[in-house]
Design a protein around this motif. Sequence first.
Motif: not given
Length: 524
Positions: A283-289, A312-329
């Motif tokens: 959470r502290k290291f990635i940013c919204c695309p 995304c902390s600014n607008d959830a519609k910008h980016f949303r992804c399962r944390a488990e998948e993001a961590n594996v990738l």
Amino acid sequence: MNVIIYCRVSSDEQAKGGSLDFQEKTLREFCRKNGYNIIDVYREDASGKDFKHRPKINEIMKYCKSHKQEVDLILVLRWDRYSRNQRLAYINLDYFKSLNIEVNAAEQYVDYSVPESKMLLAMYLSMAEVDNDKRSIGTMDGINQALSEGKCANKAPRGYKNIKIDDYNKYVEIDKVKAPIIQWIFSEVAKGTQSPNYIRRLVERKHGWRINKNSFMDMLRNRFYIGKVRVPEYKGVPEHYVNGKHDAIIEKTTFEKVQEMIDGKKKGSPKLSKKINPDLFLRKFICCPVCGKSITGATSSGNGGKYTYYNCSNDAKHFRCRAEEANVLFAKYLSSLKPNEPILRLYKEVLKDIRQEGKVDIQGQIKGYEGEILKTKERLNNLEDKYLDGEIDRETYYNAKERYNKNISTIEEKIDILENPNRANIEPKLTYSIDLINNIDYHITHDRVEVKCKLISSIFPEKIVFDGKTYRTNSLNKVLDLIYQQTNELQGKKNGKSSNKSSFSHLVPRAEAERCTKLLFCFY
């Protein structure tokens, strides 16, 4: 006259053979000769200059208050047995005077019927106070002298024991039970993976040591553990440290790491919150695309279970992804970073070469400092000759001697730092760091969340962009950028040109390699 006899010695006087029996015998004889009736005898063994800290004198005061008409005189041997503080003595005398009870001393008797008795009483009380002040100054001089010689003049800190043979033979030795615990505490704090307060509570649970937070931090800053003794400011000489006569139980490099940690000067680590969700460590290291804002995360319930998402902390519609998948990738992304072995070998050789040059430079500095010590010692010898020949007075001699000795102590400390063998011992650190780089995906998957965050912040100086499928970054740690030699491709900057370099010395100038080494060792 009805008399209460009051005998008193301090705790130190009692330990050194100060006799309450002698006082009582003398006072009883005084009462017999004068025909006084002894009501009771009170014997005090207390060092408190304040009357409220003396149990027996308080008992006398209570008794006199409840038997006002039965007591005429409180009798002591000398006025210094009554009090060594003139102001407090007068306050206590006024108390007995209000009860119409006289206080007097057998060997320094004051005739209160004579007006001049006030002057005599003031003289006796002030003599006791002056004597006490002289003793206090002598004690302070002795403590300062002991500290200046590197001796422990007070209670030894945890990890050591005070050993007393007699009043003139005292020393400090290592406590074989507690010293290993102190060493473990410093070692854990130096790692920086847990807060000092967490380690303090852990020690309390494991060993039963109840140390409050401030005392624990004072312990971590105590240079006594590295063989130094603090000499406070005294008679115009500023505070300074000298080499102690005790053995150190903490290495200087470990102590310095601990100071960096508790002062917040350790670079390369993010400021971690007290609690980090292990499923949301990115959470502290990635940013919204889309907008480039920071990413947050949360756990929600649905379909009979709980699921954690990055968004995304600014607008959830910008980016949303399962944390488990993001961590594996992310772990797969790191596994694609493989060191370029030829460059890695060259890098190690350059580091060794730089360190060798550094060792030569250090030897030159040490020789320079040793020359300064010799010059200062020659000045000390000349100073002593001038003092013996009467060319300078005693005060000038001792002031100059103190200054020269302080300079020598400071220079010796600099030499000690330069001679630290750990400065040249980089091979274990290189081996450890390179092994970690080769298996970085394993550590990101299986290590504690604090370690994961520390590793990520060390590798990526800037935010990582994640679009839900791929990761990309604008820069890597300078060391890794050189070692991997794949940065452009991983960033997606394909220009069709190869990045083959013919000279590693061109890639890594001396100064830059030295800076990169510090970055690489942050893994260690």
